[in-house]
Design a protein around this motif. Structure first.
Motif, short mmCIF file in Angstrom:
data_model
loop_
_atom_site.label_atom_id
_atom_site.label_comp_id
_atom_site.label_asym_id
_atom_site.label_seq_id
_atom_site.Cartn_x
_atom_site.Cartn_y
_atom_site.Cartn_z
N ARG A 3 0.86 -1.19 0.00
CA ARG A 3 0.00 0.00 0.00
C ARG A 3 0.89 1.23 0.00
O ARG A 3 1.82 1.33 0.79
CB ARG A 3 -0.88 -0.01 1.23
N LEU A 4 0.60 2.17 -0.90
CA LEU A 4 1.26 3.46 -0.92
C LEU A 4 0.33 4.46 -0.25
O LEU A 4 -0.71 4.82 -0.81
CB LEU A 4 1.59 3.91 -2.34
N VAL A 5 0.68 4.86 0.96
CA VAL A 5 -0.12 5.81 1.73
C VAL A 5 0.35 7.19 1.32
O VAL A 5 1.46 7.62 1.66
CB VAL A 5 0.03 5.57 3.24
N TYR A 6 -0.50 7.89 0.59
CA TYR A 6 -0.16 9.14 -0.08
C TYR A 6 -0.75 10.29 0.71
O TYR A 6 -1.91 10.66 0.53
CB TYR A 6 -0.75 9.06 -1.50
N VAL A 31 8.95 4.89 5.29
CA VAL A 31 8.68 6.30 5.04
C VAL A 31 9.68 6.78 3.99
O VAL A 31 10.89 6.81 4.23
CB VAL A 31 8.79 7.15 6.32
N ALA A 32 9.16 7.10 2.81
CA ALA A 32 10.01 7.52 1.70
C ALA A 32 10.33 9.01 1.81
O ALA A 32 9.52 9.79 2.28
CB ALA A 32 9.32 7.23 0.37
N GLY A 77 11.13 8.82 -5.67
CA GLY A 77 12.02 7.92 -6.38
C GLY A 77 11.41 6.58 -6.73
O GLY A 77 10.45 6.12 -6.10
N ILE A 78 11.99 5.96 -7.73
CA ILE A 78 11.51 4.66 -8.21
C ILE A 78 11.72 3.55 -7.18
O ILE A 78 11.15 2.47 -7.33
CB ILE A 78 12.14 4.28 -9.56
N GLU A 79 12.46 3.83 -6.11
CA GLU A 79 12.61 2.82 -5.06
C GLU A 79 11.26 2.46 -4.44
O GLU A 79 11.08 1.36 -3.93
CB GLU A 79 13.61 3.28 -3.99
N LEU A 80 10.30 3.36 -4.50
CA LEU A 80 8.96 3.06 -3.96
C LEU A 80 8.37 1.82 -4.61
O LEU A 80 7.74 1.00 -3.94
CB LEU A 80 8.01 4.23 -4.21
N GLU A 81 8.58 1.68 -5.91
CA GLU A 81 8.03 0.53 -6.61
C GLU A 81 8.67 -0.77 -6.15
O GLU A 81 8.00 -1.80 -6.02
CB GLU A 81 8.16 0.73 -8.11
N ILE A 89 4.18 -1.46 3.32
CA ILE A 89 3.37 -0.26 3.48
C ILE A 89 4.35 0.90 3.38
O ILE A 89 5.29 1.00 4.17
CB ILE A 89 2.62 -0.25 4.81
N VAL A 90 4.13 1.78 2.41
CA VAL A 90 5.03 2.89 2.13
C VAL A 90 4.27 4.19 2.33
O VAL A 90 3.19 4.37 1.77
CB VAL A 90 5.59 2.82 0.69
N LEU A 91 4.82 5.08 3.13
CA LEU A 91 4.21 6.40 3.37
C LEU A 91 5.01 7.46 2.65
O LEU A 91 6.26 7.45 2.70
CB LEU A 91 4.20 6.71 4.87
#
Length: 180
Positions: A3-6, A31-32, A77-81, A89-91
Motif C-alpha cells: 500500500r502506498l499511503v499518499y 517512510v520515503a 524515487g523509483i525505489e517506492l516501486e 506499506i510505504v508512506l
C-alpha cells in the motif's frame, strides 16, 4: 498487502511531523523521502537537489512521480516501486497536483489520505515557521480550503492534536485498509 499511503495536505498541517512519528514508532512502515529543488528543513524528510540535478534524474526515469509547486520541483524515487513489490506499506508526502498520476501509476495500491487541521491552527503554524509573509500564508490557507473541498472522497486524518493521536488514527486506518 502493499500500500502506498499518499499523505496530502496544506503546508503547515503537520505531514512531516506525522511521517517522523511514523518512522520512529512503526519501523515496519517504510517512510520515503522526497527529492526537492530547495534545501530541506530540519523536520523534512527530503533530499535537496539543484534544478539541474533534478532535471537529470527526471530524464533518467529515476522518479516514479514528479510535480511542480510553488516554483519548486518535487519527486518520489523509483525505489517506492521496489518496496511495494515486497508488499510493504510505504508512506509518502504527496501532492494533490500529482494525485491523478499517482492513481494511474499505483492503482489499487494507492491510499490517498488528506491530513487536516483547523485554519486558525494552520495560520499559527505557518507564522511560527517563518518561511513566508502574511500574504503568502493567506494564499496557502486559500489553497487548503480548495484542497479540502476538491477531495470529498479522500479519507481524512485530523492533525490538530498531538502527533501521537494522529499516528494512532493513521494506524487504525492502515489496520482497516491494509489487510489482504
Amino acid at each position: 498487502m502493499a500500500r502506498l499511503v499518499y499523505l496530502m495536505g496544506a503546508s503547515g498541517v503537520g505531514k512531516d511531523t506525522l511521517l517522523a512519528a511514523a518512522r520512529s514508532r512503526h519501523p515496519e512502515w517504510l517512510v520515503a523521502h522526497r527529492y526537492v529543488t530547495r534545501e530541506s528543513g530540519a523536520s523534512e524528510n527530503s533530499v535537496a537537489l539543484s534544478d539541474e540535478e533534478f532535471a537529470v534524474r527526471r530524464r533518467a526515469g529515476l522518479f516514479c512521480l514528479s510535480w511542480e509547486a510553488h516554483g519548486l520541483c518535487y519527486g518520489l524515487g523509483i525505489e517506492l516501486e521496489a518496496w511495494l513489490g515486497r508488499d510493504a506499506i510505504v508512506l509518502v508526502n504527496g501532492s494533490r497536483r500529482a494525485l491523478s498520476d499517482a492513481r494511474c501509476r499505483f492503482g489499487e495500491r494507492l491510499l490517498p489520505v488528506l491530513v487536516t487541521a483547523p485554519e486558525a491552527l494552520l495560520r499559527q503554524r505557518l507564522l511560527t515557521r517563518g518561511r513566508e509573509g502574511p500574504e503568502a500564508i493567506e494564499a496557502r490557507l486559500a489553497r487548503h480550503r480548495q484542497l479540502t473541498a476538491s477531495l470529498p472522497e479522500v479519507v481524512r486524518i485530523d492533525n490538530a492534536g498531538t502527533p501521537e493521536a494522529s499516528l494512532a488514527a493513521l494506524a487504525r486506518l492502515l489496520a482497516a485498509r491494509c489487510v489482504p
